[in-house]
Design an enzyme around this catalytic site. Structure first.
Site, PDB file in Angstrom:
ATOM      1  N   PRO A   1      48.027   6.677   7.328  1.00  0.00           N
ATOM      2  CA  PRO A   1      47.625   5.881   8.479  1.00  0.00           C
ATOM      3  C   PRO A   1      48.738   5.628   9.498  1.00  0.00           C
ATOM      4  CG  PRO A   1      47.725   4.524   6.503  1.00  0.00           C
ATOM      5  CD  PRO A   1      47.837   5.953   6.058  1.00  0.00           C
ATOM      6  N   ASN A   2      48.326   5.708  10.733  1.00  0.00           N
ATOM      7  CA  ASN A   2      49.146   5.386  11.917  1.00  0.00           C
ATOM      8  C   ASN A   2      50.190   6.440  12.254  1.00  0.00           C
ATOM      9  OD1 ASN A   2      47.849   2.870  12.551  1.00  0.00           O
ATOM     10  ND2 ASN A   2      48.848   2.042  10.728  1.00  0.00           N
TER      11      ASN A   2
ATOM     12  N   ARG B   1      55.521   4.902  19.950  1.00  0.00           N
ATOM     13  CA  ARG B   1      56.077   3.550  19.843  1.00  0.00           C
ATOM     14  C   ARG B   1      57.096   3.543  18.705  1.00  0.00           C
ATOM     15  NH1 ARG B   1      52.460   0.197  17.710  1.00  0.00           N
ATOM     16  NH2 ARG B   1      53.931  -1.479  17.974  1.00  0.00           N
TER      17      ARG B   1
ATOM     18  N   TYR C   1      61.032   5.431  13.900  1.00  0.00           N
ATOM     19  CA  TYR C   1      60.382   6.713  13.611  1.00  0.00           C
ATOM     20  C   TYR C   1      60.775   7.860  14.537  1.00  0.00           C
ATOM     21  CZ  TYR C   1      57.521   3.397  10.994  1.00  0.00           C
ATOM     22  OH  TYR C   1      57.106   2.404  10.152  1.00  0.00           O
TER      23      TYR C   1
ATOM     24  N   ASN D   1      53.357  11.759   3.124  1.00  0.00           N
ATOM     25  CA  ASN D   1      53.777  10.452   3.648  1.00  0.00           C
ATOM     26  C   ASN D   1      52.525   9.567   3.689  1.00  0.00           C
ATOM     27  OD1 ASN D   1      54.579   8.178   4.990  1.00  0.00           O
ATOM     28  ND2 ASN D   1      55.772   9.261   6.535  1.00  0.00           N
TER      29      ASN D   1
ATOM     30  N   ALA E   1      51.543   3.129   5.200  1.00  0.00           N
ATOM     31  CA  ALA E   1      51.513   1.798   4.573  1.00  0.00           C
ATOM     32  C   ALA E   1      50.714   1.779   3.270  1.00  0.00           C
ATOM     33  CB  ALA E   1      50.953   0.778   5.564  1.00  0.00           C
TER      34      ALA E   1
ATOM     35  N   GLU F   1      56.972  12.647  -2.178  1.00  0.00           N
ATOM     36  CA  GLU F   1      56.724  11.493  -1.288  1.00  0.00           C
ATOM     37  C   GLU F   1      57.803  11.475  -0.204  1.00  0.00           C
ATOM     38  OE1 GLU F   1      57.013   7.826  -3.458  1.00  0.00           O
ATOM     39  OE2 GLU F   1      56.687   6.578  -1.672  1.00  0.00           O
TER      40      GLU F   1
ATOM     41  N   HIS G   1      59.246   9.467   3.306  1.00  0.00           N
ATOM     42  CA  HIS G   1      59.224   8.370   4.282  1.00  0.00           C
ATOM     43  C   HIS G   1      60.260   8.639   5.352  1.00  0.00           C
ATOM     44  CE1 HIS G   1      56.377   6.094   2.043  1.00  0.00           C
ATOM     45  NE2 HIS G   1      57.079   6.332   0.945  1.00  0.00           N
TER      46      HIS G   1
ATOM     47  N   ARG H   1      64.212  -2.192   4.984  1.00  0.00           N
ATOM     48  CA  ARG H   1      63.248  -2.910   5.830  1.00  0.00           C
ATOM     49  C   ARG H   1      62.651  -4.111   5.076  1.00  0.00           C
ATOM     50  NH1 ARG H   1      59.359   1.382   8.556  1.00  0.00           N
ATOM     51  NH2 ARG H   1      58.919  -0.447   9.850  1.00  0.00           N
TER      52      ARG H   1
HETATM   53  O1  CA2 Z   1      58.868   5.394   7.001  1.00  0.00           O
HETATM   54  C1  CA2 Z   1      57.749   5.878   6.809  1.00  0.00           C
HETATM   55  O2  CA2 Z   1      57.508   7.081   6.912  1.00  0.00           O
HETATM   56  C2  CA2 Z   1      56.559   4.956   6.496  1.00  0.00           C
HETATM   57  O3  CA2 Z   1      55.743   5.618   5.539  1.00  0.00           O
HETATM   58  C3  CA2 Z   1      55.806   4.761   7.802  1.00  0.00           C
HETATM   59  C4  CA2 Z   1      54.668   3.758   7.695  1.00  0.00           C
HETATM   60  C5  CA2 Z   1      55.156   2.462   7.067  1.00  0.00           C
HETATM   61  O4  CA2 Z   1      54.069   1.575   6.882  1.00  0.00           O
HETATM   62  C6  CA2 Z   1      55.835   2.702   5.729  1.00  0.00           C
HETATM   63  O5  CA2 Z   1      56.304   1.460   5.238  1.00  0.00           O
HETATM   64  C7  CA2 Z   1      57.017   3.642   5.906  1.00  0.00           C
HETATM   65  C8  CA2 Z   1      54.108   3.452   9.079  1.00  0.00           C
HETATM   66  C9  CA2 Z   1      53.693   4.622   9.882  1.00  0.00           C
HETATM   67  C10 CA2 Z   1      53.365   4.140  11.264  1.00  0.00           C
HETATM   68  O6  CA2 Z   1      53.959   5.022  12.172  1.00  0.00           O
HETATM   69  C11 CA2 Z   1      54.041   4.640  13.474  1.00  0.00           C
HETATM   70  C12 CA2 Z   1      54.704   5.502  14.305  1.00  0.00           C
HETATM   71  C13 CA2 Z   1      54.849   5.172  15.625  1.00  0.00           C
HETATM   72  C14 CA2 Z   1      54.315   4.010  16.127  1.00  0.00           C
HETATM   73  C15 CA2 Z   1      53.637   3.145  15.287  1.00  0.00           C
HETATM   74  C16 CA2 Z   1      53.491   3.480  13.956  1.00  0.00           C
END
Ligand code: CA2
Length: 149
Positions: free
Chosen positions: A10-11, A18, A23, A79, A82, A103, A105, A112
């Site tokens: 997700p996301n 953003r 990221y 990946n 969340a 896995e 990240h 964090r």
């Molecule tokens: O660090 C990672 O790859 C995560 O899996 C990314 C997830 C986060 O919830 C994990 O704790 C760590 C979030 C992905 C959301 O990605 C976005 C990218 C740009 C803007 C907003 C969200």
């Protein structure tokens, strides 16, 4: 030629739009290109997927189990976003199939918030790559491509 499944949760479709500090600036489509290029060095192809839905990710993992049995894929660079920190269902899905999962990240989740420190995925993953940015996916692809099992 075998494929490597790159699966994003997700996301991650928002990559590059953003939160560049966490990221980076590259988009999901840039990530796909990186993955294709990394796999091509080993003469492998990439099946690149992203879903915001837990059930779709579970179905994709089940399907990957069948594809692994048929020798069609080498494994999954996953990946889970969340869902990493919440999903017993994804844990069970990976445990329920015989397919190597790395896995990945992008950010260093351990640097964090504390709710990101626990992963339901790590105990059922072959390995984890954390905090190396998008390079982490390339490293996961290399690990799957060079694995002897
Ligand atoms: O660090 C990672 O790859 C995560 O899996 C990314 C997830 C986060 O919830 C994990 O704790 C760590 C979030 C992905 C959301 O990605 C976005 C990218 C740009 C803007 C907003 C969200």
């Amino acid at each position: 030629m075998s494929a490597i499944l790159v699966l994003n949760g997700p996301n991650l479709n928002l990559l590059g739009t953003r939160e560049p500090t966490q990221y980076g600036c590259e988009t999901l489509s840039d990530l796909k290109e990186r993955c294709i290029s990394a796999a091509s060095k080993f003469d492998h192809s990439v099946d690149f997927r992203q879903s915001n839905h837990e059930g779709v990710l579970i179905d994709t993992i089940h399907e990957a189990g069948e594809r692994y049995k048929q020798g069609e894929i080498l494994g999954i660079a996953f990946n889970p976003g969340a869902y990493t920190h919440t999903s017993i269902a994804l844990h069970d899905a990976i445990k329920g199939v015989d397919v190597p999962v790395i896995e990945v990240h992008i950010s260093n989740v351990h640097a964090r918030e504390s709710f990101r420190h626990h992963s339901y995925i790590s105990p059922v993953a072959k390995g984890t790559i954390i905090g190396m940015g998008l390079k982490g996916y390339e490293l996961a692809i290399q690990a799957l491509a060079e694995a002897c099992d």
